[in-house]
Design an enzyme around this catalytic site. Structure first.
Site, PDB file in Angstrom:
ATOM      1  N   LYS A  78       0.842  -1.199   0.000  1.00  0.00           N
ATOM      2  CA  LYS A  78       0.000   0.000   0.000  1.00  0.00           C
ATOM      3  C   LYS A  78       0.879   1.251   0.000  1.00  0.00           C
ATOM      4  O   LYS A  78       1.918   1.283   0.674  1.00  0.00           O
ATOM      5  CB  LYS A  78      -0.895  -0.028   1.246  1.00  0.00           C
ATOM      6  CG  LYS A  78      -1.978   1.042   1.278  1.00  0.00           C
ATOM      7  CD  LYS A  78      -2.873   0.898   2.516  1.00  0.00           C
ATOM      8  CE  LYS A  78      -3.990   1.941   2.521  1.00  0.00           C
ATOM      9  NZ  LYS A  78      -4.864   1.843   3.714  1.00  0.00           N
ATOM     10  N   SER A 158     -10.033   2.170   2.703  1.00  0.00           N
ATOM     11  CA  SER A 158      -9.052   2.845   1.885  1.00  0.00           C
ATOM     12  C   SER A 158      -8.061   1.937   1.172  1.00  0.00           C
ATOM     13  O   SER A 158      -7.443   2.359   0.208  1.00  0.00           O
ATOM     14  CB  SER A 158      -8.265   3.826   2.750  1.00  0.00           C
ATOM     15  OG  SER A 158      -7.415   3.141   3.644  1.00  0.00           O
ATOM     16  N   SER A 182     -10.470  -0.040   6.973  1.00  0.00           N
ATOM     17  CA  SER A 182      -9.818   0.083   5.664  1.00  0.00           C
ATOM     18  C   SER A 182      -9.134  -1.168   5.143  1.00  0.00           C
ATOM     19  O   SER A 182      -8.692  -1.194   3.998  1.00  0.00           O
ATOM     20  CB  SER A 182      -8.783   1.215   5.696  1.00  0.00           C
ATOM     21  OG  SER A 182      -9.413   2.457   5.610  1.00  0.00           O
TER      22      SER A 182
END
Lengths: 495, 95
Positions: A78, A158, A182
């Site tokens: 990420k 997210s 998330s």
């Protein structure tokens, strides 16, 4: 034989150890899959040269015979993780061009275990969002579609890039981070497993901070076993993070027996929301039956302050964000606005932050500023922290009554269409995290496991919440649920 | 509690984010929606409850008060939008 990029971590590890494949071959298969999946917009900074260099080193280590489980496994990372010399922008324009001089502890731990980084994954800007529509890199597309309907769907957020990449077999697994849901919400939206560990299990050092008392990194994987393997490599005490727990990291994989006889699973009545789709209700009832059939004792429980978790979160998280994001001022890194004649340092800050932050980030920073401002600190921030203490107490009490894990839906719906929420007010989007946010406020481990499909053929997931530091037991319950659900569906390849 | 345009302007100023005048009414509206949602917290009886300071009870570790790191000026300046002669450079602060 399965394509190499479609393997699980466990399958790849076994083939690598038997010498039946190589890390270079796995890595090349993933790099090829990434190249063909540009339309998903999951990978935003590719690092093929670094990946192949790491893969060759992993192959050498494997040949030596004492390689750990993650050795040679290609991962997506990420964009919130600082990776040395590789752009790390938290999907924000304000960090344009930022290349960290250091490596986050979690990625360093993974690299020390021999893992390979394929590149950086898209996400919501500063991890603020539930649909991956706030990224400076543009939206991520979910590889799943509603049957033959071509409407692009959100992968959730997210960690939307992580979710999309794992579901589409662009990598074997990915790192995510979870502040209010998330990891778990996007995992549920794409039919994969997502684990948020206990607060303090993984070091936060080198992860761009959103809300420091809530943020936690975790694995996003194709199976529960893979989550156990990968968490083992990510976790551990780190003197660089004062909230990192100095506790031994058990062999989580060895705890996967699938035997949950005699375990007590709580079903919290407050998670039955008004207007919840009956498909979610059915999924939840099925999960309850599966765990009961596996020998667990099911009890109805009450977590009376559940309703106040989201409003408390939307005070605490923006408050912490307004403080954490104060560092983006155009001085030390990232974007600085072009200044006009006569502009001073205040104009530099104001213009830089206006240009660099997206709308949702600005909104949260300003809400956070407001709730912390003189005269409102007690009414909002301190009140929210006291409600947070009550939310944690709810969980403490049910665990004290002998509950081992809590079963809830992971999300209030299946994946929705990109753009469908554009005209909704911000609170409507926040409701996506209604089932997951309590876990962050209480610092507990939580895992989303895919257990079914809705009428339109989209994946749905359930969440299990465990006792603090007992990820091993939680993973074992999730393993039993996974086995009972037998979810094996994959998105049909259209990209 | 309702946020008016002047409050929205003041919050933007405190947050050091430039917001154009014409965008202030919409911003105030969004703040009101979010704060309206947060108002639910007023229903909770919090008498005698301490604000949470740490979600996992732990004692902060101590260490020797010695320098453990440093001497990396180049690395620290390497991402700066404007660095000169070993310093971060910013517009003039004092007239």
């Amino acid at each position: 034989m399965t394509d190499l990029n479609a393997l699980t971590i466990a399958e790849a590890r076994d083939l690598l150890r038997k010498g039946e494949t190589t890390s270079v071959a796995l890595t090349e298969a993933c790099l090829g899959a990434i190249e063909g999946a540009g339309v998903l917009n999951a990978f935003v900074h590719n690092t093929p040269e670094l990946a192949l260099e790491q893969a060759r080193a992993a192959d050498a280590r494997l040949a030596g015979g004492d390689a750990p489980a993650m050795c040679g496994i290609p991962l997506g990372i990420k964009d919130l993780f600082c990776t040395k010399g590789v752009p790390s922008q938290a999907a924000s324009a304000i960090l344009n061009g930022f290349k960290p001089e250091y490596e986050s502890t979690v990625t360093q731990n993974l690299f020390d275990a021999g893992a390979v980084m394929l590149g950086k994954l898209n996400m919501d800007e500063f991890a603020m969002g539930s649909s991956n529509e706030t990224s400076t890199y543009g939206n991520v597309v979910n590889p799943w579609r509603r049957g033959n309907d071509e409407t692009p769907l959100t992968p959730g957020g997210s960690s939307g890039g992580s979710a999309s990449a794992v579901a589409a077999d662009l990598c074997l697994a990915a790192t995510g981070t979870d502040t209010g849901g998330s990891i778990r919400q996007p995992a549920a939206f794409v039919g994969i497993t997502g684990l948020k560990p206990t607060y303090g299990r993984c070091s936060r050092w080198g992860i761009v901070a959103f809300a420091s008392s809530l943020d936690q990194a975790g694995p996003m994987t194709k199976t529960v076993r893979d989550a156990a393997i990968m968490l083992g490599a990510m976790a551990g005490h780190d003197p660089m993070d004062s909230t990192s727990a100095d506790l031994p990291v058990p062999d989580f994989e060895a705890m996967l027996t699938g035997d949950i006889r005699g375990k007590t699973i709580g079903i919290p009545k407050e998670y039955r929301m008004d207007g919840m789709p009956d498909e979610i209700e059915t999924l939840w009832a099925e999960g309850r039956a599966m765990l009961e059939d596996a020998g667990a004792k099911i009890v109805d429980i009450s977590l009376p302050h559940t309703k106040y978790a989201l409003p408390a979160y939307y005070v605490i998280a923006p408050a912490e964000a307004s403080s954490n994001l104060a560092r983006y001022d155009g001085v030390r890194y990232g974007h600085r606005a072009k200044l006009s004649q006569g502009d001073g340092i205040t104009e530099m800050y104001e213009k830089t932050r206006a240009e660099g932050f997206g709308a949702e980030v600005k909104r949260r920073v300003m809400i956070g500023t407001y709730v912390l401002s003189a005269g409102f600190y007690d009414a909002y921030y301190n009140r929210a922290r006291r409600v947070r203490a009550l939310i944690k107490r709810d969980f403490d009490e049910v665990f004290a009554q002998g509950v081992d894990a809590i079963l809830t839906p992971a999300t209030p719906s299946a994946a929705f269409g990109l753009g469908e929420m554009t005209d909704a007010d911000p609170v409507q989007m926040y409701l996506n995290d209604v089932f997951t946010v309590t876990v962050n406020l209480a610092g507990l481990p939580g895992i989303a496991v895919p257990t079914g499909l809705d009428r339109q053929g989209l994946p749905l997931g359930l969440q299990l919440i465990g006792r603090p530091w007992e990820e091993g037991d939680l993973l074992n319950t999730a393993y039993a649920l996974e086995a009972a659900a037998g979810f094996v569906s994959k998105p049909a390849k259209w990209w | 509690m309702s946020i008016d345009i002047e409050t929205a302007r003041r919050v933007a100023k405190l947050a050091r984010i430039k917001v154009e005048d014409e965008d202030l009414p919409a911003l105030a509206g969004e703040f009101n929606t979010i704060l309206g949602f947060i108002e639910q917290l007023n229903e909770v009886d919090i008498d005698g409850v301490e604000p949470m300071t740490s979600v996992t009870p732990m004692r902060l570790k101590r260490r020797e008060d010695v320098v453990t790191s440093g001497g990396m000026q180049d690395k620290i300046l390497s991402n700066a939008p404007d660095a000169r002669e070993g310093f971060f450079a910013v517009p003039k602060v004092v007239e």
